[in-house]
Design a protein around this motif. Structure first.
Motif, PDB file in Angstrom:
ATOM      1  N   LYS A   1      64.908  33.858   5.751  1.00  0.00           N
ATOM      2  CA  LYS A   1      64.346  33.021   4.693  1.00  0.00           C
ATOM      3  C   LYS A   1      62.863  32.758   4.903  1.00  0.00           C
ATOM      4  N   GLY A   2      62.114  32.828   3.790  1.00  0.00           N
ATOM      5  CA  GLY A   2      60.741  32.386   3.769  1.00  0.00           C
ATOM      6  C   GLY A   2      59.755  33.154   4.629  1.00  0.00           C
ATOM      7  N   ARG A   3      60.038  34.380   5.004  1.00  0.00           N
ATOM      8  CA  ARG A   3      59.134  35.109   5.881  1.00  0.00           C
ATOM      9  C   ARG A   3      58.451  36.283   5.206  1.00  0.00           C
ATOM     10  N   LEU A   4      58.778  36.550   3.950  1.00  0.00           N
ATOM     11  CA  LEU A   4      58.183  37.708   3.297  1.00  0.00           C
ATOM     12  C   LEU A   4      58.071  37.478   1.804  1.00  0.00           C
ATOM     13  N   GLU A   5      56.967  37.960   1.251  1.00  0.00           N
ATOM     14  CA  GLU A   5      56.731  37.884  -0.185  1.00  0.00           C
ATOM     15  C   GLU A   5      56.369  39.291  -0.657  1.00  0.00           C
ATOM     16  N   VAL A   6      56.877  39.670  -1.824  1.00  0.00           N
ATOM     17  CA  VAL A   6      56.506  40.939  -2.447  1.00  0.00           C
ATOM     18  C   VAL A   6      55.513  40.611  -3.546  1.00  0.00           C
ATOM     19  N   ARG A   7      54.292  41.128  -3.427  1.00  0.00           N
ATOM     20  CA  ARG A   7      53.250  40.884  -4.412  1.00  0.00           C
ATOM     21  C   ARG A   7      53.074  42.120  -5.283  1.00  0.00           C
ATOM     22  N   THR A   8      52.887  41.863  -6.579  1.00  0.00           N
ATOM     23  CA  THR A   8      52.623  42.936  -7.544  1.00  0.00           C
ATOM     24  C   THR A   8      51.406  42.522  -8.368  1.00  0.00           C
ATOM     25  N   PRO A   9      50.882  43.410  -9.182  1.00  0.00           N
ATOM     26  CA  PRO A   9      49.767  43.010 -10.045  1.00  0.00           C
ATOM     27  C   PRO A   9      50.138  41.929 -11.072  1.00  0.00           C
ATOM     28  N   PHE A  10      51.436  41.700 -11.288  1.00  0.00           N
ATOM     29  CA  PHE A  10      51.870  40.788 -12.347  1.00  0.00           C
ATOM     30  C   PHE A  10      52.575  39.539 -11.854  1.00  0.00           C
ATOM     31  N   VAL A  11      53.372  39.673 -10.798  1.00  0.00           N
ATOM     32  CA  VAL A  11      54.192  38.557 -10.334  1.00  0.00           C
ATOM     33  C   VAL A  11      54.418  38.698  -8.828  1.00  0.00           C
TER      34      VAL A  11
END
Length: 177
Positions: free
Chosen positions: A120-130
């Motif tokens: 939990k809470g250790r990774l984020e996926v970033r995109t150009p939109f969201v």
């Protein structure tokens, strides 16, 4: 004479193969991920390199590296925290420098990514939109030229962009254009 030409050709081939292998070799410590499976064309572009090279199974990946999956191809990358990222045909993924001491996010520039993690809470996926922050879950992110779609298979995902934030649960879907 023919043996000398043959030997020269063999040495040139061995040298070229060694250069390609060293270009694909990781020069970081510690590695942040590893390419564990591939089908078809999968390339890596090292942080300090401008060129793409073939990425064989077992390729170690470093902060700043990019992975590109070709048409009719796919790949699986396992992060150091045992998070599994499955990349679909046409996907391009960046492993950027972390925001802090822990591995904090990946960038999906194009294509689709299927993520499985119980952390939990250790990774984020970033995109150009969201952006999608995992909360011990399994979800899919798909990006194209006009939108990003996040579909939660199991668990919860925090989704945010410039307009606000949502918490999605298993079976939910969010799209941004």
């Amino acid at each position: 004479m023919r043996n000398t030409a043959f030997l020269g050709a063999c040495l040139a081939w061995i040298f070229a193969a060694g250069v390609a292998a060293s270009a694909a070799a990781a020069d970081c410590d510690p590695k942040v991920a590893q390419l564990t499976s591939r089908e078809g064309s999968v390339d890596v572009r090292r942080h300090r390199s401008g060129s793409w090279v073939d990425a064989p199974n077992g390729t170690s990946l470093c902060f700043g590296d990019r992975i590109r999956v070709g048409r009719d191809s796919r790949a699986a990358v396992v992060l150091n925290n045992d998070t599994i990222l499955r990349l679909d045909a046409g996907a391009t993924l960046v492993l950027p420098e972390p925001d802090n001491e822990t591995f904090s996010f990946v960038e999906l520039l194009d294509g689709a990514l299927h993520l499985i993690s119980r952390i939990k809470g250790r990774l984020e996926v970033r995109t150009p939109f969201v952006n999608a922050g995992l909360e011990g879950t399994e979800f899919v992110v798909r990006v194209d030229d006009s939108q990003a779609i996040v579909a939660v298979i199991e668990g919860r995902v925090a989704v945010s962009n410039r307009h606000g934030a949502l918490r999605l649960v298993g079976g939910a879907l969010a799209a941004d254009q």
